[in-house]
Design a protein around this motif. Structure first.
Motif, short mmCIF file in Angstrom:
data_model
loop_
_atom_site.label_atom_id
_atom_site.label_comp_id
_atom_site.label_asym_id
_atom_site.label_seq_id
_atom_site.Cartn_x
_atom_site.Cartn_y
_atom_site.Cartn_z
N TYR A 1 5.39 -33.97 -40.31
CA TYR A 1 6.26 -33.17 -39.31
C TYR A 1 5.91 -31.99 -39.95
CZ TYR A 1 10.42 -31.99 -37.60
OH TYR A 1 12.09 -31.54 -37.00
N GLY A 2 6.07 -31.30 -41.11
CA GLY A 2 6.33 -30.62 -41.24
C GLY A 2 4.65 -29.46 -42.00
N VAL A 3 3.70 -30.35 -42.06
CA VAL A 3 2.76 -29.85 -41.79
C VAL A 3 2.16 -29.05 -40.65
CG1 VAL A 3 -0.01 -31.09 -41.75
CG2 VAL A 3 1.11 -31.61 -42.89
N TRP A 4 2.51 -29.70 -39.37
CA TRP A 4 1.88 -28.75 -38.67
C TRP A 4 2.64 -27.53 -38.55
CZ3 TRP A 4 -1.50 -31.16 -37.02
CH2 TRP A 4 -1.81 -32.75 -36.74
N ALA A 5 3.92 -27.19 -38.70
CA ALA A 5 4.32 -26.17 -38.99
C ALA A 5 3.57 -25.34 -40.17
CB ALA A 5 6.18 -26.16 -40.19
N ALA A 6 3.66 -25.75 -40.94
CA ALA A 6 2.67 -25.24 -41.94
C ALA A 6 1.09 -24.19 -41.13
CB ALA A 6 2.12 -26.30 -43.40
N CYS A 7 0.95 -25.91 -39.98
CA CYS A 7 -0.45 -25.39 -39.74
C CYS A 7 -0.28 -23.80 -39.00
CB CYS A 7 -0.84 -26.08 -38.79
SG CYS A 7 -2.07 -27.42 -39.70
N ALA A 8 1.12 -23.91 -38.10
CA ALA A 8 1.61 -22.54 -37.12
C ALA A 8 1.77 -20.97 -37.98
CB ALA A 8 2.04 -23.17 -36.77
N GLY A 9 1.92 -21.55 -39.56
CA GLY A 9 2.26 -19.92 -40.11
C GLY A 9 1.27 -20.19 -40.90
N LEU A 10 0.01 -20.48 -40.99
CA LEU A 10 -1.53 -20.69 -41.73
C LEU A 10 -1.53 -19.74 -40.61
CD1 LEU A 10 -3.32 -20.69 -43.71
CD2 LEU A 10 -4.40 -22.75 -43.11
N LEU A 11 -2.33 -19.64 -39.24
CA LEU A 11 -2.58 -18.99 -38.23
C LEU A 11 -2.59 -18.25 -38.11
CD1 LEU A 11 -3.61 -22.44 -36.04
CD2 LEU A 11 -5.35 -20.96 -37.28
N ILE A 12 -1.14 -18.07 -37.68
CA ILE A 12 -0.21 -16.65 -37.91
C ILE A 12 -0.51 -15.87 -38.35
CG2 ILE A 12 2.00 -15.58 -37.22
CD1 ILE A 12 2.20 -18.17 -35.51
N GLY A 13 -0.02 -15.92 -39.83
CA GLY A 13 -0.63 -15.58 -41.03
C GLY A 13 -1.88 -14.79 -41.27
N LEU A 14 -2.39 -15.43 -40.92
CA LEU A 14 -3.80 -14.67 -41.09
C LEU A 14 -4.60 -13.82 -40.35
CD1 LEU A 14 -6.06 -17.73 -42.04
CD2 LEU A 14 -5.87 -16.39 -43.59
N GLU A 15 -3.30 -13.53 -39.59
CA GLU A 15 -4.01 -12.85 -38.18
C GLU A 15 -5.11 -12.30 -37.63
OE1 GLU A 15 -0.98 -9.20 -38.52
OE2 GLU A 15 -1.05 -9.42 -40.60
N ILE A 16 -5.47 -13.61 -37.57
CA ILE A 16 -7.08 -13.62 -36.46
C ILE A 16 -7.28 -12.86 -35.14
CG2 ILE A 16 -9.48 -15.52 -36.19
CD1 ILE A 16 -8.65 -16.72 -38.99
N PHE A 17 -5.81 -14.25 -34.63
CA PHE A 17 -5.64 -14.38 -33.33
C PHE A 17 -4.20 -13.04 -33.31
CE2 PHE A 17 -7.80 -18.02 -34.50
CZ PHE A 17 -8.96 -17.78 -33.58
N ARG A 18 -4.25 -12.62 -31.95
CA ARG A 18 -3.06 -11.48 -31.51
C ARG A 18 -2.92 -12.26 -30.09
NH1 ARG A 18 -3.25 -5.79 -35.93
NH2 ARG A 18 -3.72 -7.39 -37.83
N GLY A 19 -1.45 -11.80 -30.15
CA GLY A 19 -1.22 -11.59 -28.69
C GLY A 19 -0.16 -12.50 -28.01
N ASP A 20 0.37 -12.66 -27.31
CA ASP A 20 1.75 -13.65 -26.53
C ASP A 20 0.77 -14.84 -25.74
OD1 ASP A 20 3.24 -11.20 -27.09
OD2 ASP A 20 4.52 -11.56 -25.67
N PHE A 21 -0.18 -14.53 -25.83
CA PHE A 21 -1.42 -15.79 -25.46
C PHE A 21 -1.41 -16.67 -25.91
CE2 PHE A 21 -5.22 -17.64 -24.31
CZ PHE A 21 -4.71 -18.30 -22.99
N PHE A 22 -1.65 -16.47 -27.70
CA PHE A 22 -2.51 -17.19 -28.58
C PHE A 22 -1.20 -18.11 -28.86
CE2 PHE A 22 -1.12 -17.01 -33.07
CZ PHE A 22 -2.83 -18.05 -33.53
N LEU A 23 -0.19 -17.01 -29.19
CA LEU A 23 1.37 -18.11 -29.57
C LEU A 23 1.88 -18.54 -28.37
CD1 LEU A 23 3.63 -14.27 -30.70
CD2 LEU A 23 1.89 -16.02 -31.84
N TYR A 24 1.73 -18.65 -26.92
CA TYR A 24 2.52 -19.44 -26.52
C TYR A 24 1.01 -20.49 -26.38
CZ TYR A 24 5.71 -15.89 -24.36
OH TYR A 24 6.53 -14.96 -24.00
N SER A 25 -0.29 -20.39 -26.59
CA SER A 25 -1.02 -21.47 -26.86
C SER A 25 -0.48 -21.90 -27.83
CB SER A 25 -2.79 -20.95 -26.67
OG SER A 25 -2.65 -20.61 -25.03
N LEU A 26 -0.15 -21.97 -28.91
CA LEU A 26 -0.28 -22.49 -30.43
C LEU A 26 1.17 -23.35 -30.21
CD1 LEU A 26 -0.81 -22.70 -33.25
CD2 LEU A 26 0.46 -20.45 -33.82
N PHE A 27 1.86 -22.46 -29.40
CA PHE A 27 2.96 -23.30 -29.39
C PHE A 27 2.94 -24.81 -28.40
CE2 PHE A 27 6.59 -24.53 -25.61
CZ PHE A 27 7.50 -24.70 -26.73
N ILE A 28 2.13 -24.84 -27.71
CA ILE A 28 1.55 -26.23 -26.77
C ILE A 28 1.49 -26.64 -27.53
CG2 ILE A 28 0.59 -27.01 -24.41
CD1 ILE A 28 0.60 -24.55 -23.17
#
Length: 202
Positions: A150-177
């Protein structure tokens, strides 16, 4: 734009999730509203405490409170024959809320230029904090502490966003899905993390 979208999605999903649990526990109308509001905003309050923001910043989100109250009211007034089947979708609303708020929490930490560790913690607490408070108030073992992922998926989202490798709304919406789908799969397919039981001889 993405910030507002994830705020609305997470607020509605977790408000309904809290209301659903309250109705399952046979709480009265006041209890339904309290549990719904706590679930929708508890994670953000805990996050603000740990990243140094005043909890009072929550009160500036008047529109989000109105959205949460409207969602709870509509859900409470739904015909019984529809609500009784809602438990099939309870984990879906929880997955949506987890994903939306985890991303929102991570975005908030990045905006404040906090380190990567803080971004991950903000994602986990924003995504899972409201659910933890909800489950504790309902006398249930918090989902995030169970063996299912459960919480691991939230941590993965935080890791990917925190690294700032990908940016933009398209990445965020894709990550949400992706996070939502992974959470649903981890529940329906019983994915779990390793556990170790301790047994003491008497």
């Amino acid at each position: 734009m993405a910030w507002d979208v994830f705020s609305v999605i997470g607020t509605i999903a977790f408000a309904i999730s809290g209301a659903l649990v309250a109705m399952e526990e046979e709480y009265d109308l006041f209890g339904v509203y309290i549990l719904g509001i706590v679930t929708a905003f508890g994670g953000g309050a805990i996050r603000n405490l740990l990243i140094g923001l005043p909890v009072s910043t929550l009160w500036s989100q008047e529109m989000m409170f109105q959205i949460a109250l409207a969602a709870i009211t509509i859900f409470f007034l739904m015909p019984h024959h529809l609500i009784k089947h809602w438990n099939r979708w309870g984990n879906l609303t929880d997955a949506i809320g987890l994903s939306a708020f985890a991303i929102q929490g991570a975005m908030h930490a990045v905006h404040l230029e906090l380190p990567l560790a803080a971004t991950i913690v903000a994602a986990v607490l924003t995504g899972a904090g409201g659910g933890i408070v909800r489950d504790l108030l309902a006398g249930r073992r918090p989902i995030v502490l169970r063996h299912e992922i459960y919480g691991v998926w939230a941590a993965c989202a935080g890791l990917l966003i925190g690294l700032e490798i990908f940016r933009g709304d398209f990445f965020l919406y894709s990550l949400f899905i992706v996070i939502t789908v992974l959470r649903i799969f981890s529940y329906t397919r019983s994915w779990s993390l390793p556990i170790r039981k301790l047994q003491y001889s008497k």
